[in-house]
Design an enzyme around this catalytic site. Sequence first.
Site, short mmCIF file in Angstrom:
data_model
loop_
_atom_site.label_atom_id
_atom_site.label_comp_id
_atom_site.label_asym_id
_atom_site.label_seq_id
_atom_site.Cartn_x
_atom_site.Cartn_y
_atom_site.Cartn_z
N HIS A 190 -11.42 0.85 -3.75
CA HIS A 190 -10.50 0.40 -2.69
C HIS A 190 -10.57 1.30 -1.48
O HIS A 190 -10.70 2.52 -1.60
CB HIS A 190 -9.08 0.22 -3.21
CG HIS A 190 -8.40 1.47 -3.72
ND1 HIS A 190 -7.59 2.24 -2.92
CD2 HIS A 190 -8.39 2.04 -4.94
CE1 HIS A 190 -7.10 3.24 -3.63
NE2 HIS A 190 -7.57 3.16 -4.86
N ASP A 235 -8.16 1.05 0.93
CA ASP A 235 -6.81 1.31 1.45
C ASP A 235 -6.28 2.60 0.85
O ASP A 235 -6.75 3.06 -0.20
CB ASP A 235 -5.86 0.14 1.15
CG ASP A 235 -5.60 -0.06 -0.35
OD1 ASP A 235 -6.56 0.07 -1.14
OD2 ASP A 235 -4.44 -0.35 -0.71
N ASP A 277 -8.60 9.35 -3.46
CA ASP A 277 -8.05 8.03 -3.86
C ASP A 277 -8.06 7.09 -2.66
O ASP A 277 -7.12 7.03 -1.91
CB ASP A 277 -6.62 8.26 -4.39
CG ASP A 277 -5.99 7.01 -4.95
OD1 ASP A 277 -6.68 6.01 -5.14
OD2 ASP A 277 -4.76 7.05 -5.20
N GLU A 294 -5.24 -2.26 -3.04
CA GLU A 294 -4.97 -1.72 -4.38
C GLU A 294 -3.64 -0.98 -4.39
O GLU A 294 -2.85 -1.11 -5.33
CB GLU A 294 -6.09 -0.76 -4.81
CG GLU A 294 -6.09 -0.45 -6.30
CD GLU A 294 -5.15 0.68 -6.70
OE1 GLU A 294 -4.83 0.80 -7.89
OE2 GLU A 294 -4.71 1.46 -5.83
N GLU A 295 -3.37 -0.23 -3.33
CA GLU A 295 -2.17 0.61 -3.32
C GLU A 295 -0.89 -0.19 -3.13
O GLU A 295 0.21 0.36 -3.19
CB GLU A 295 -2.28 1.69 -2.22
CG GLU A 295 -3.45 2.66 -2.41
CD GLU A 295 -3.29 3.60 -3.61
OE1 GLU A 295 -2.38 3.39 -4.44
OE2 GLU A 295 -4.09 4.55 -3.70
N ASP A 354 -12.10 5.71 -9.78
CA ASP A 354 -10.80 5.77 -9.09
C ASP A 354 -9.80 6.45 -10.01
O ASP A 354 -8.64 6.09 -10.08
CB ASP A 354 -10.35 4.33 -8.75
CG ASP A 354 -9.13 4.31 -7.85
OD1 ASP A 354 -8.88 5.30 -7.15
OD2 ASP A 354 -8.40 3.29 -7.86
N HIS A 391 36.60 3.51 4.28
CA HIS A 391 37.05 4.90 4.46
C HIS A 391 37.30 5.47 3.06
O HIS A 391 38.08 4.90 2.28
CB HIS A 391 38.33 4.90 5.30
CG HIS A 391 38.77 6.27 5.70
ND1 HIS A 391 39.21 7.21 4.79
CD2 HIS A 391 38.82 6.87 6.92
CE1 HIS A 391 39.53 8.32 5.44
NE2 HIS A 391 39.29 8.14 6.75
N THR A 433 32.70 10.56 5.73
CA THR A 433 33.49 10.22 4.55
C THR A 433 33.52 8.71 4.40
O THR A 433 34.31 8.03 5.02
CB THR A 433 34.91 10.78 4.68
OG1 THR A 433 35.40 10.47 5.98
CG2 THR A 433 34.93 12.28 4.47
N ARG A 479 5.75 2.59 -16.71
CA ARG A 479 4.31 2.62 -17.04
C ARG A 479 4.19 2.05 -18.44
O ARG A 479 4.95 2.41 -19.34
CB ARG A 479 3.77 4.05 -17.03
CG ARG A 479 3.76 4.70 -15.67
CD ARG A 479 2.61 4.22 -14.81
NE ARG A 479 2.83 4.67 -13.43
CZ ARG A 479 1.99 4.46 -12.43
NH1 ARG A 479 0.86 3.79 -12.63
NH2 ARG A 479 2.26 4.87 -11.23
N HIS A 503 -1.52 10.52 -3.58
CA HIS A 503 -0.25 9.98 -3.06
C HIS A 503 0.67 11.08 -2.52
O HIS A 503 1.80 10.79 -2.15
CB HIS A 503 0.51 9.16 -4.12
CG HIS A 503 -0.27 7.99 -4.66
ND1 HIS A 503 0.31 6.99 -5.40
CD2 HIS A 503 -1.57 7.65 -4.56
CE1 HIS A 503 -0.61 6.08 -5.73
NE2 HIS A 503 -1.76 6.48 -5.24
N1 BES Z 1 -6.41 5.55 -8.37
C1 BES Z 1 -5.07 5.25 -8.72
C2 BES Z 1 -4.87 5.06 -10.21
C3 BES Z 1 -5.15 6.25 -11.08
C4 BES Z 1 -4.82 7.53 -10.70
C5 BES Z 1 -5.75 6.05 -12.30
C6 BES Z 1 -5.10 8.61 -11.51
C7 BES Z 1 -6.01 7.12 -13.13
C8 BES Z 1 -5.69 8.41 -12.73
C9 BES Z 1 -4.63 4.00 -7.97
O1 BES Z 1 -5.03 4.02 -6.63
C10 BES Z 1 -3.14 3.95 -7.96
O2 BES Z 1 -2.54 4.79 -7.37
N2 BES Z 1 -2.56 2.93 -8.60
C11 BES Z 1 -1.14 2.73 -8.55
C12 BES Z 1 -0.80 1.34 -8.99
C13 BES Z 1 -0.66 0.36 -7.88
C14 BES Z 1 -0.15 -0.95 -8.43
C15 BES Z 1 0.19 0.82 -6.74
C16 BES Z 1 -0.45 3.66 -9.49
O3 BES Z 1 -1.01 4.06 -10.53
O4 BES Z 1 0.71 3.98 -9.20
MN MN Z 2 -6.97 4.54 -6.42
MN MN Z 3 -3.60 5.33 -5.54
#
Ligand code: BES
Ligand code: MN
Ligand code: MN
Length: 455
Positions: free
Chosen positions: A87, A89, A120, A153-154, A180, A213, A315, A328, A427
């Site tokens: 990806h 992005d 990434d 992807e992100e 990735d 308030h 307040t 996850r 990230h």
């Molecule tokens: N490259 C990552 C996924 C990843 C990171 C796999 C480290 C294994 C090890 C991918 O770009 C990512 O960040 N995916 C997102 C999911 C997406 C639906 C936003 C994630 O894992 O949060």
């Molecule tokens: Mn990635």
């Molecule tokens: Mn990512």
Amino acid sequence: MQQIWKEYQEKNKNKFLNELLDLLRIPSVSAKSEHKADMLTCAEAIKQRLLEAGADTVEIYPTDGHPIVYGEKITDATKPTVLVYGHYDVQPAEPLDLWNSGPFDPTIIDGKIFARGSCDDKGQMYMHIKALETLVQTNTLTNNIKFCIEGEEEVGSPNLGKFVTSHKELLKADCVLISDSAMISLDTPSLDIGLRGLSYIEVEVTGPNRDLHSGVYGGAVANPITILAKMIASLHDENNHINIPGFYDDVINATTEERALMAKAPFNEEEYKTDLAVKELWGEKGFSTIERTGIRPTLELNGIWGGYTGEGAKTVLPSKAYAKISARLVPNQNSDKIADLLINHLKKIAPACVTVKATLHHGGEPYITPIESNAYKAAAKAIEATFNKQPIPVRGGGSIPICSLFEKELGTKVVLMGFGLDSDNLHSPNEKFDLANFYKGIETIPYFHQFFAEM
Ligand code: BES
Ligand code: MN
Ligand code: MN
């Protein structure tokens, strides 16, 4: 073979790097509409690079969101075909003040490229384009390579699924190869044999119909922030198990053998804690840190807000409170099913003094690569050829939602040959990619194509 690839790559080291730096200068942030034009610029740059690397045809496919770049180099239709997915992005760079250099002004310090997307996934995706160039320029390509590089992807790949389903013939391949993810280290190479799935929701808790308030009404009307905080706090029990009936129902527990194998991977808990500046780790009782991030499902709060967060003090008894919550997932959990479960649970535990609205964000299914598959075997052999060590199979904690769909729609296995490191700040501010990992990836990928073609 090896020597001719090495020579070509050695000679073109700086060219490879400078090209990557140019890609990293394009702020291709998929989540933000202000970058829509940058996304197209980036897609066009990748198309150009694929053509220069030796692809026969490259096409930019528009979608309802950001475009998909598809390219191919077909040498012999009777030979195996590898579909490379990546990806272009990247995640938003914020908070900007925590970066030591501009996120889109790639800076090399101590042999590491600091930039958003360096690892990434632009840096890792670009290794595949340079591997293609190596094979074409040295006249050693024996298989067919297809590229599917997406720009969403992100943000959960909202349009890639439709593209895959409607272009099965175009994408037809014998395996999907993705870089990735991460490896343990250059000294201890590993291959991910699994990724977790994801269910992502957002909740809105409403108390009174307007902000009040806090002196006049406080004490008599429920504060939605307090209620939401209590609801969230109840989602884990005292052992940090997820406290939602049915959440674990579909989990396939890892076998004793797999857990024993996982325990063999080198892991230094003290270094891990020092790196993160925490005194204690946290997690589900009965599982090691590696298990908690690999074979176990989790529930995370990604954001929480509400009331007054501006300068100074106000307040106020706010009308609304919000949270972004994600889980996850591991095999055999289902993303939609868990999202429904989460939403219904939150509605059920909310007291009558508030109302709860919940919406679904993106999701994705977990994925497992069988170590018996040819794709995995070719990847392991390629790693061995360039690292002189067998890779350790490990479970990755992150998610790449399209993996399970590739398998379902194309009937092919996906192999995850990542060259990043967990410490690459994906990230986060100061994302980086070690030059050594970048070059090692370019060195290893041609072997994958060679070995897979021979299988
Ligand atoms: N490259 C990552 C996924 C990843 C990171 C796999 C480290 C294994 C090890 C991918 O770009 C990512 O960040 N995916 C997102 C999911 C997406 C639906 C936003 C994630 O894992 O949060
Ligand atoms: Mn990635
Ligand atoms: Mn990512």
